[in-house]
Design a protein around this motif. Structure first.
Motif, PDB file in Angstrom:
ATOM      1  N   UNK A  34      -6.845  -2.339  -6.765  1.00 34.98           N
ATOM      2  CA  UNK A  34      -7.592  -1.957  -5.573  1.00 34.98           C
ATOM      3  C   UNK A  34      -6.760  -1.401  -4.444  1.00 34.98           C
ATOM      4  N   UNK A  39       1.394   5.775   1.024  1.00 28.47           N
ATOM      5  CA  UNK A  39       2.292   6.789   1.583  1.00 28.47           C
ATOM      6  C   UNK A  39       3.512   6.088   2.182  1.00 28.47           C
TER       7      UNK A  39
ATOM      8  N   UNK B   2     -12.906  -2.817   2.658  1.00 23.73           N
ATOM      9  CA  UNK B   2     -11.736  -1.955   2.558  1.00 23.73           C
ATOM     10  C   UNK B   2     -10.883  -2.127   3.817  1.00 23.73           C
ATOM     11  N   UNK B  43       8.135   2.986   6.725  1.00 20.34           N
ATOM     12  CA  UNK B  43       6.773   2.466   6.751  1.00 20.34           C
ATOM     13  C   UNK B  43       6.127   2.732   5.399  1.00 20.34           C
ATOM     14  N   UNK B  44       5.300   1.794   4.981  1.00 17.97           N
ATOM     15  CA  UNK B  44       4.470   2.016   3.797  1.00 17.97           C
ATOM     16  C   UNK B  44       3.038   1.745   4.225  1.00 17.97           C
ATOM     17  N   UNK B  45       2.165   2.733   4.016  1.00 23.65           N
ATOM     18  CA  UNK B  45       0.749   2.601   4.385  1.00 23.65           C
ATOM     19  C   UNK B  45      -0.096   2.696   3.127  1.00 23.65           C
ATOM     20  N   UNK B  46      -1.172   1.934   3.067  1.00 22.87           N
ATOM     21  CA  UNK B  46      -2.105   2.055   1.942  1.00 22.87           C
ATOM     22  C   UNK B  46      -3.445   1.460   2.317  1.00 22.87           C
ATOM     23  N   UNK B  47      -4.444   1.680   1.463  1.00 24.48           N
ATOM     24  CA  UNK B  47      -5.726   1.016   1.631  1.00 24.48           C
ATOM     25  C   UNK B  47      -5.887   0.007   0.501  1.00 24.48           C
ATOM     26  N   UNK B  48      -6.630  -1.057   0.799  1.00 21.80           N
ATOM     27  CA  UNK B  48      -6.685  -2.234  -0.046  1.00 21.80           C
ATOM     28  C   UNK B  48      -8.126  -2.737  -0.072  1.00 21.80           C
ATOM     29  N   UNK B  49      -8.627  -3.053  -1.262  1.00 21.91           N
ATOM     30  CA  UNK B  49      -9.941  -3.695  -1.391  1.00 21.91           C
ATOM     31  C   UNK B  49      -9.752  -5.203  -1.404  1.00 21.91           C
ATOM     32  N   UNK B  59      -2.830 -10.711   0.208  1.00 22.60           N
ATOM     33  CA  UNK B  59      -2.365  -9.779  -0.820  1.00 22.60           C
ATOM     34  C   UNK B  59      -1.275  -8.859  -0.271  1.00 22.60           C
ATOM     35  N   UNK B  62       2.004 -10.849   0.163  1.00 20.32           N
ATOM     36  CA  UNK B  62       2.638 -11.113  -1.139  1.00 20.32           C
ATOM     37  C   UNK B  62       3.327  -9.866  -1.668  1.00 20.32           C
ATOM     38  N   UNK B  63       2.586  -8.759  -1.652  1.00 21.95           N
ATOM     39  CA  UNK B  63       3.104  -7.500  -2.170  1.00 21.95           C
ATOM     40  C   UNK B  63       4.355  -7.073  -1.410  1.00 21.95           C
ATOM     41  N   UNK B  66       7.246  -9.389  -2.354  1.00 18.65           N
ATOM     42  CA  UNK B  66       7.654  -9.324  -3.751  1.00 18.65           C
ATOM     43  C   UNK B  66       8.272  -7.988  -4.126  1.00 18.65           C
ATOM     44  N   UNK B  67       7.664  -6.896  -3.637  1.00 20.95           N
ATOM     45  CA  UNK B  67       8.053  -5.605  -4.182  1.00 20.95           C
ATOM     46  C   UNK B  67       8.398  -4.531  -3.162  1.00 20.95           C
ATOM     47  N   UNK B  68       7.848  -4.622  -1.952  1.00 21.46           N
ATOM     48  CA  UNK B  68       8.036  -3.500  -1.022  1.00 21.46           C
ATOM     49  C   UNK B  68       9.291  -3.624  -0.172  1.00 21.46           C
TER      50      UNK B  68
END
Lengths: 83, 83
Positions: A34, A39, B2, B43-49, B59, B62-63, B66-68
């Motif tokens: 999801x 970016x 969203x 910067x990291x931008x995103x959309x999330x459900x 979420x 955590x992300x 863990x990974x970013x």
């Protein structure tokens, strides 16, 4: 007066973002569903001496357009605040 | 629902920032005086459900951990807003 400046740089829409695409592709495998439209941009922060806020905004804007970004492919949002 | 997520990543204080140092060294030559403490981040931008804002923050956090980011050398501020 002393001001803190944040220059938030992102790729213009339509410009290919391979770093973002790579992250987005990896996420389902890592267990994250999801998530879309990833970016990756960059930030440049600094402190600036100027006579007032208008002068600080002017200098920060000039510097951003001239040297900190590539206006062909990048957009920048400049935020100036008293330090 | 969203949500839009912004992960603002910067180097922890004390960690060497060669990109920022290079910019700072170049500025006097380019005609910009009184600028100090230049740091470069990403910067990291995103959309999330997610079902609600708390779940989205969970979420995204955590992300990010863990990974970013690399928590050894990087700090991150995660901002979650309804899209």
């Amino acid at each position: 007066m002393r001001f803190t400046v944040l220059v938030d740089i992102s790729l213009r829409s339509g410009i290919s973002d391979p770093a973002g695409a790579t992250i987005e592709r990896a996420l389902p495998v890592l267990g994250y569903a999801g998530i879309e439209g990833v970016t990756v941009g960059k930030t440049i922060r600094f402190t600036l001496d100027a006579v007032d806020a208008d002068a600080a905004r002017q200098v920060a804007g000039d510097l951003t357009e001239s040297f900190l970004t590539n206006p062909v492919i990048e957009d920048a949002v400049v935020t100036v605040e008293p330090a």
